[in-house]
Design an enzyme around this catalytic site. Structure first.
Site, PDB file in Angstrom:
ATOM      1  N   TYR A  27      -1.418  -0.122  10.744  1.00 43.32           N
ATOM      2  CA  TYR A  27      -1.580  -0.498   9.327  1.00 43.32           C
ATOM      3  C   TYR A  27      -0.377  -0.038   8.509  1.00 43.32           C
ATOM      4  CZ  TYR A  27      -3.715  -0.875   4.670  1.00 43.32           C
ATOM      5  OH  TYR A  27      -3.988  -1.210   3.360  1.00 43.32           O
TER       6      TYR A  27
ATOM      7  N   SER B 200       0.856  -1.190   0.000  1.00 44.06           N
ATOM      8  CA  SER B 200       0.000   0.000   0.000  1.00 44.06           C
ATOM      9  C   SER B 200       0.884   1.228   0.000  1.00 44.06           C
ATOM     10  CB  SER B 200      -0.877   0.005   1.246  1.00 44.06           C
ATOM     11  OG  SER B 200      -1.424   1.294   1.436  1.00 44.06           O
TER      12      SER B 200
END
Ligand SMILES: [Zn+2]
Length: 703
Positions: A593, A580
């Protein structure tokens, strides 16, 4: 109207499906319906084997005059699903006139070129090589099938006599000869010698039967096959099958466990020229053959019906392993490698022995059918359907051998005849007419978290490009739905497995399922993930652990298992990691995250460095937020992110797009496109690479 029950009760070995209430008025439609009923019973003919025909009066579209036309199943396709579109149509008078052009057997292949000139009404479906066989028989309705029970008689030592005695002269006999114009003439001669015959057996091949009506043809076909099957059943009671049982099979669970261990090894060994896709079966007919005394002898004899050996190669391999041997040891591998090398050598020698000056080049010499006594039958071919059908055909061959052995002994067709069929110029032409293989054909991909969202889009894209896909997801029900959707579009391409990526044992089990389904995997997409948008203070230890368990730990466990399976295949492999932009870009409320994604990003480089020497490429994709179809966004992350940015949740796609250089929203299909490019044939020399798919985000530029 329904099926006539008293009639149906006369058949024990075949299914009587005729239903007057379902018969279309049109004669051609009627023959198609008959064909579908015949094709619905594998005891009547093997998959895609055999063909049927009807001779009717049609109106010539040019003259308006009546014309005699033969409708006959064309090349390819299966009787069970035959439609008008799968049938060729020929003017019979034009076809019969071809006899004047026939210069003898040495020139018989030239006759194939004339068949299109006989086409009635511009029909585009090509007439098959069996067309003359139907045309030269004078009956209105004709069936040509490959029933195991008849081939057993057609492939036994005194087949002609056995058939003559059993059918009291009602069935003619034409010795083995490959199909074509000449065999058509031989059928006609045989029929002229015995005009009252109800059918003809083709030595080593199959059956012709006929009737004046579609129904009488159907019933004649079924009666002949029923009689042969009943005869074989009675004979079977008097003899020991295959010389009797000499070994036991493992119990079902153990067979399965052994199969999934060996499949990656076998896939590697059968992929010496091109990668293969595998299939496994261990049902009763297979085990009975594998347990028998005559296994080695019969396996080496070769199969008989051309349909069978075209798919299975003449001979299978009997693996030199005890049923309970560990197939992954160096010792087992050494034995298997030596045996496969010998098989390839023998196959090349067979080619050299039998080839003609104009024979096509040697085809991949790898075996198709592999028999592991006590465990089961493995087949490896270009795709799942072909490997499954090859296994089915070998079971047909087993049935044939069993029947023939009980009637005086099984005789395979000669090596030279087998070669002449296998390397027939017309077969070669058929292979050349096939469309080129897709970019990811012969590949098997396992995509984690692929029941929905980005993972689903990736699995769909890979399957559309020809790959078999394993839909691995925590939610098995949703994974099964996705697999069904893919299979509805591209049959036999997808299976669903339950996969908890946080658990090493569960991951290993998922890879085992994948191996059992397709042989092994060679492309992994680490996609499973989740995200919880929390500030530092609000991030609990549980939040932290969950995200680390699913992402960095999940990628580690899945990649480790993948590397193990790749190592067994020795065909290299691909690992993709969906990271990501959050692994690169620092933003608030993202501690768990963001760092989990950063860890996955570094795994790309570390794994690429470690696995490169084994031919394993490791690459990754950095998407920006994908809102559409995302389980992550729907389950709270979207609402949390919207709050962080001070906007409404439904404004998120536009908000994310507005931050990019290209002002584009990122969709699941964009990530799937990147996965295809990284896994596809064009970037075969790229590893350790991360591809941004984010519409252009300067802070996320990789360096
Ligand atoms: Zn045939």
């Amino acid at each position: 109207m329904a099926v006539d029950k008293s009639k149906a009760a006369q058949f024990k070995h075949v299914s009587y499906l005729w239903d007057d209430g379902k018969i279309p008025a049109d004669e051609v439609d009627n023959f198609i319906q008959r064909s579908n009923w015949l094709g619905a019973d594998l005891r009547l003919t093997n998959y895609a084997g055999g063909n049927t025909s009807v001779k009717v009066k049609e109106t010539d579209p040019l003259s308006g005059e009546p014309a005699d036309v033969l409708w006959v199943k064309g090349s390819g396709g299966d009787l069970g699903t035959l439609t008008m579109g799968g049938c060729a149509s020929l003017y019979l008078d034009k076809f019969y006139a071809l006899e004047k052009l026939y210069k003898g057997k040495a020139h018989e292949d030239e006759m194939v070129g004339y068949l299109p000139h006989c086409t009635f009404n511009l029909n585009k479906t090509a007439a098959s090589i069996d067309t003359p066989l139907h045309a030269f028989l004078p009956h209105k309705h004709v069936d040509h099938l490959h029933p195991d029970a008849i081939i057993a008689l057609a492939a036994c030592k005194d087949g002609e006599k056995v058939v003559a005695d059993l059918f009291e002269g009602q069935l003619g006999w034409v010795p083995w000869q490959r199909p074509g114009f000449d065999l058509g003439l031989k059928l006609r001669e045989c029929h002229q010698r015995n005009p009252k015959a109800r059918g003809i057996v083709l030595g080593g091949h199959g059956l012709f039967t006929w009737g004046d009506t579609s129904k009488s043809c159907y019933e004649n076909t079924l009666e002949v096959i029923e009689k042969a099957a009943h005869f074989l059943e009675e004979r079977a009671k008097k003899v020991k099958f295959f010389g009797g049982k000499v070994r036991d099979s493992l119990p079902a669970e153990r067979r399965r466990a052994q199969a999934l261990q060996i499949m990656p090894v076998l896939r590697g060994l059968t992929s010496s020229v091109k990668k293969t896709i595998g299939h496994f079966r261990d049902d009763a007919p297979v085990l009975e053959f594998l347990e028998s005394k005559d296994l080695e002898k019969l396996a080496a004899t070769g199969t008989s019906c051309p349909d069978h050996f075209l798919r299975t190669k003449r001979c299978p391999v009997v693996l030199p392993l005890a049923p309970d041997a560990d197939p992954t040891t160096e010792d087992a591998r050494g034995k298997l490698e030596a045996q496969f090398a010998k098989y390839r050598e023998d196959y090349a020698a067979y080619y050299e022995r039998c080839k003609h000056p104009d024979s096509p080049a040697l085809r991949p010499p790898d075996p198709v059918i592999l028999l592991w006594p006590g465990v089961g039958l493995f087949s490896f071919a270009k795709d799942k359907q072909t490997s499954r059908v090859s296994a089915e055909f070998y079971v047909n061959a087993i049935n044939v051998m069993r029947g023939a052995e009980s009637c005086g002994g099984y005789v395979a067709i000669s090596e030279q005849e087998a070669f002449n069929i296998e390397y027939w110029a017309l077969e070669e032409a058929k292979l050349r007419r096939m469309p080129p293989e897709q970019a990811l054909a012969r590949r098997v991909a396992l995509v984690t978290g692929s029941a929905s969202g980005i993972g689903k889009a990736i699995a769909e894209r890979l399957s559309k490009e020809g790959a078999c896909v394993v839909i691995a997801d925590l939610n098995l029900e949703a994974a099964e739905k996705t697999a069904q959707e893919i299979n509805a579009r591209t049959p036999e391409r997808a299976v669903a497995v339950k996969a908890d990526v946080t658990n090493g044992e569960a991951v290993a089990a998922a890879f085992g399922e994948a191996a059992l389904a397709f042989g092994a995997v060679d492309l992994i997409v680490n996609n499973a993930g989740l995200s919880l948008s929390r500030s530092l203070a609000e991030t609990s230890e549980k939040d932290w652990d969950l995200q680390y368990d699913v992402m960095p730990r999940g990628t580690f466990l899945v990649s480790r298992e993948a590397a193990k399976q790749f190592e067994r295949q020795k065909l290299g492999g691909d690992i993709l990691i969906i990271a990501s932009k959050n692994g690169v870009v620092a933003q608030p409320n993202n501690i768990a995250y963001g760092t989990a994604k950063a860890a996955q990003l570094h795994q790309i480089r570390l794994l690429a460095a470690e696995l490169g020497p084994k031919g394993i490429r490791v690459n990754g994709i950095n998407p920006d937020a994908v809102v559409k179809g995302s389980g992550i966004f729907a389950s709270g992350w979207g609402a949390d992110r919207a709050k962080t940015y001070g906007i409404k949740e439904d404004q998120l796609p536009a908000f994310y797009a507005s931050r990019t250089l290209l002002n584009k929203e990122i969709e699941p299909a964009d990530i799937a496109n990147a996965a295809f490019v990284l896994a596809g044939p064009d970037l075969g020399k790229t590893t350790g690479q991360v591809l941004n798919v984010d519409g252009g985000l300067a802070p996320a530029f990789m360096r």
